[in-house]
Design an enzyme around this catalytic site. Structure first.
Site, PDB file in Angstrom:
ATOM      1  N   GLU A   1       0.824  -1.079  -0.179  1.00 57.21           N
ATOM      2  CA  GLU A   1       0.037  -0.030  -0.102  1.00 57.21           C
ATOM      3  C   GLU A   1       0.694   1.300  -0.298  1.00 57.21           C
ATOM      4  O   GLU A   1       0.809   2.210   1.045  1.00 57.21           O
ATOM      5  CB  GLU A   1      -1.023   0.686   1.668  1.00 57.21           C
TER       6      GLU A   1
ATOM      7  N   GLU B   1     -12.384  -1.687  12.234  1.00 56.41           N
ATOM      8  CA  GLU B   1     -12.014  -1.151  10.865  1.00 56.41           C
ATOM      9  C   GLU B   1     -13.719  -2.124   9.585  1.00 56.41           C
ATOM     10  O   GLU B   1     -14.470  -1.172   9.064  1.00 56.41           O
ATOM     11  CB  GLU B   1     -10.991  -1.208  10.339  1.00 56.41           C
TER      12      GLU B   1
ATOM     13  N   ASP C   1      -8.502  -9.311   4.458  1.00 60.38           N
ATOM     14  CA  ASP C   1      -8.220  -7.720   4.677  1.00 60.38           C
ATOM     15  C   ASP C   1      -9.019  -7.745   6.603  1.00 60.38           C
ATOM     16  O   ASP C   1      -9.939  -6.733   6.099  1.00 60.38           O
ATOM     17  CB  ASP C   1      -8.189  -6.538   4.323  1.00 60.38           C
TER      18      ASP C   1
HETATM   19  C1  GCV Z   1      -2.645   1.059   8.515  1.00 65.52           C
HETATM   20  C2  GCV Z   1      -6.190  -2.157   5.733  1.00 65.52           C
HETATM   21  C3  GCV Z   1      -6.597  -0.823   5.958  1.00 65.52           C
HETATM   22  C4  GCV Z   1      -5.242   0.757   6.423  1.00 65.52           C
HETATM   23  C5  GCV Z   1      -4.201  -0.114   6.735  1.00 65.52           C
HETATM   24  C6  GCV Z   1      -3.553  -1.492   6.287  1.00 65.52           C
HETATM   25  C7  GCV Z   1      -3.029  -2.821   7.169  1.00 65.52           C
HETATM   26  O1  GCV Z   1      -5.347  -1.790   4.596  1.00 65.52           O
HETATM   27  O2  GCV Z   1      -7.550  -0.282   5.631  1.00 65.52           O
HETATM   28  O3  GCV Z   1      -5.698   1.032   7.306  1.00 65.52           O
HETATM   29  O4  GCV Z   1      -3.352   0.610   6.942  1.00 65.52           O
HETATM   30  O5  GCV Z   1      -4.773  -2.848   6.326  1.00 65.52           O
HETATM   31  O6  GCV Z   1      -3.216  -3.496   8.190  1.00 65.52           O
HETATM   32  O7  GCV Z   1      -1.347  -2.347   6.927  1.00 65.52           O
END
Ligand code: GCV
Length: 634
Positions: free
Chosen positions: A233, A335, A307
């Site tokens: 990411e 989340e 995720d």
């Molecule tokens: C810390 C998901 C979440 C992100 C998070 C990522 C991760 O994509 O939406 O906010 O980033 O996981 O675990 O690195």
């Protein structure tokens, strides 16, 4: 530890506790003993004397005594008999960590309980009582490490000034057996060190990290090590230099090794270029690296392959890297699980993964057997009750308890927590337990039943967005995951599709391989099935989808009614808070149900059976809802 016991027991008993030296006295005997090696460095023993007038708490270390002291308090607070005690307890997993996704400006990524409790601006001069209470709370459930900073890392934490602040926290946490860890931004040598590269094979990069690590350990001799999110990411990493994850992890591992530090290297990666099923990417990347990591590297794997969805199959990496210690990463902050407003007790979800059978070494090769530690992405903020929703603390509690002993049941843990948090009254205990134990399944039903996944709002992940199809990456879009069309719905991950199933041991894959025998819970994770597909209940797939979405709403309404019965027993403030939150949850469950059914109905072309409530609005109405300020996101 004596201080903890004195403080708590004098409140519980209304008089000071007597500490005695001999088992024939009356009171509590506390002693460190080297005689019982099986207790290790963290275990403890609690034993009554023959006449039940004295209890001996013994351990090899002060930390063991602290854990034992908290255990004794727990027994008392949950009204367990204190006679004939003969308890011998040691943690089953060595690493039991919280991961904070807290930024230096105190904004918590995916945080729903206020801003970060770590006030970097006033550290190191000001030690907030909260830091001490945080350490006490963690120690009371056996958590022995905390990663203070977000995995989307900021190199600034490694500056001298900030390391002084980290040291101040480490000094507070140390007496409670908690080590501090930091996230390492892979490009820190460039951003902070003025180097032109962060290539892990370049000697000047290695030296930069060695120097930085030396500086850290000079301040914090028991510093735990680093957690790293690399090449994921948008985070920098070794692949920027055509090096592997092992090259990157090993470079850092070598730097911390002289001090017994560890590197937790995350496996949450999915490539920008590869059009491969996202489900498969972490395994494809990491499995070939098994055996290439240094001994002090642990690969940290999220519970599922995508995720933190309401329900995921276990990640195929568990059991697949026998030469590499693995950390389990669970998410406490909700989340994708109703965020800060839904009551969802996560222990059943954690257990589902831990108890899953990888079959790697024959039947009974549970996921638990493949992990050396557990980390929970913290749901803590500076809200007055720490986690915002009064029931969210149960997830923090469960994480610690399961990391100490993964064999404990969700029910036992829930009961302990209820007794300590709400009341020992049977009605309260039983009703709260019912609410908690059904809550996760309720949420799966009203959000993502039958194996649907990742159909939440873009970015903030709040609310339903099954029609989402506008983001630049296919695998950020809900339509990528559910694949609904006139023929049916679901992601074909069998041999005729992406074949993600092949990443599992054949015996584990067998449970999911055939759409006619795959359990309903995972069906759409692995199969694209027709709307007429016959489900084990006798309903068609479409009917089952309608049933599950409605069942989810009904379950939340039951939770509301159950909570109402507790009004006489709960203080007004907390009663009202939960009641109002359940109101939000009920309305959002209805919203999820109606938006999703209306959307999928376009493809199924079938009516919502007459016995169910009709959606209050049109699909267009739901599609036009916007939430630019939903919390937790950037
Ligand atoms: C810390 C998901 C979440 C992100 C998070 C990522 C991760 O994509 O939406 O906010 O980033 O996981 O675990 O690195």
């Amino acid at each position: 530890m004596k201080e903890e016991l004195t403080q708590a027991l004098s409140r519980m008993l209304g008089k000071p506790i007597t500490f005695v030296n001999q088992p024939d006295g009356a009171g509590l005997i506390i002693r460190t003993t080297s005689a019982n090696a099986s207790l290790g460095s963290e275990g403890f023993q609690l034993q009554s004397n023959a006449t039940n007038t004295a209890i001996t708490l013994s351990a090899q270390t002060d930390i063991g005594l602290l854990y034992g002291g908290f255990h004794l308090l727990r027994l008392m607070q949950t009204r367990q008999p204190l006679i004939q005690l003969n308890i011998h307890s040691t943690p089953k997993l060595a690493l039991r960590l919280l991961n904070h996704w807290d930024n230096l400006n105190r904004y918590v990524e995916r945080g729903y309980a206020g801003i970060s409790i770590f006030n970097w601006h006033t550290l190191p001069g000001y030690i907030d009582q909260r830091y001490i209470d945080y350490a006490r709370a963690n120690a009371s459930i056996g958590i022995n490490g905390t990663v203070l900073t977000n995995v989307n890392a900021n190199a600034w934490i490694l500056t001298g000034d900030y390391l002084q602040k980290v040291k101040a926290l480490a000094d507070v946490f140390r007496p409670y057996g908690i080590k501090v860890y930091l996230t390492a931004r892979f490009s820190a040598p460039i951003e902070m060190g003025g180097l032109s590269t962060a290539d892990p094979l370049q000697p000047q990069v290695q030296q930069w990290w060695q120097q930085k690590v030396k500086e850290i350990y000079t301040l914090i001799p028991d510093f735990g090590g680093f957690l790293v999110k690399a090449n994921s990411e948008g985070q920098p990493g070794p692949q920027d230099y055509k090096r592997t994850h092992a090259d990157g992890a090993n470079m850092l591992a070598d730097a911390v090794a002289p001090y017994n530090g560890i590197i937790m290297w995350r496996a949450f990666v999915y490539s920008h270029e590869t059009p491969e099923d996202r489900f498969k990417q972490a395994y494809n990347e990491f499995k070939p690296l098994d055996g290439q990591f240094r001994k002090n590297v642990m690969v940290q794997v999220k519970n599922g392959p995508i995720d933190f969805q309401p329900r995921e199959p276990f990640s195929p990496l568990f059991g697949a890297m026998p030469q590499t210690p693995l950390m389990m990463e669970f998410q406490l902050t909700q989340e994708y699980l109703g965020q800060g407003t839904h009551l969802v007790y996560e222990a059943p979800m954690f257990k589902e993964t831990l108890d899953a059978d990888t079959h790697i070494n024959g039947k009974g090769s549970t996921v638990t057997k493949s992990v050396s530690g557990i980390a929970g992405v913290a749901n803590i903020g500076n809200d007055i009750n720490w986690c915002s929703h009064p029931f969210a603390q149960a997830n923090w509690y469960a994480l610690g308890k399961l990391a100490w002993n993964p064999a404990q049941s969700s029910e036992t843990i829930a009961e302990e927590w209820i007794r300590q948090t709400w009341s020992n009254k049977t009605t309260v205990v039983n009703t709260c337990k019912q609410i908690m134990l059904q809550s996760r399944e309720a949420m799966v039903n009203y959000m993502t039943p039958l194996g649907l996944h990742h159909i939440m709002g873009n970015g903030h992940h709040y609310g339903p967005l099954p029609w989402g199809n506008t983001l630049p990456r296919a695998d950020w879009n809900p339509v990528y995951y559910h694949r609904a069309d006139s023929a049916g719905i679901g992601f074909n991950r069998t041999a005729t599709g992406s074949n993600a199933l092949a990443q599992y041991h054949p015996a584990a894959a067998a449970a999911w391989a055939d759409s006619n025998t795959c359990s309903s819970e995972y069906l759409l994770w692995f199969h694209h099935v027709s709307w007429q597909h016959r489900m084990p209940t006798g309903r068609s797939l479409w009917q089952e989808l309608c049933f599950r979405y409605n069942q989810g709403v009904a379950q939340v309404r039951t939770m509301q009614q159950q909570w109402q019965q507790l009004q006489p027993y709960i203080d007004k403030e907390r009663y009202t808070q939960v009641q109002l939150m359940l109101g939000i949850q009920q309305r959002e469950a209805v919203w999820w149900r109606d938006a999703c059914l209306l959307y999928f109905q376009q493809f199924s072309q079938q009516p919502i059976p007459a016995q169910y409530e009709k959606p209050a609005h049109t699909l267009e109405y739901y599609q036009n809802l916007k939430f630019p300020y939903a919390p937790g996101n950037g």
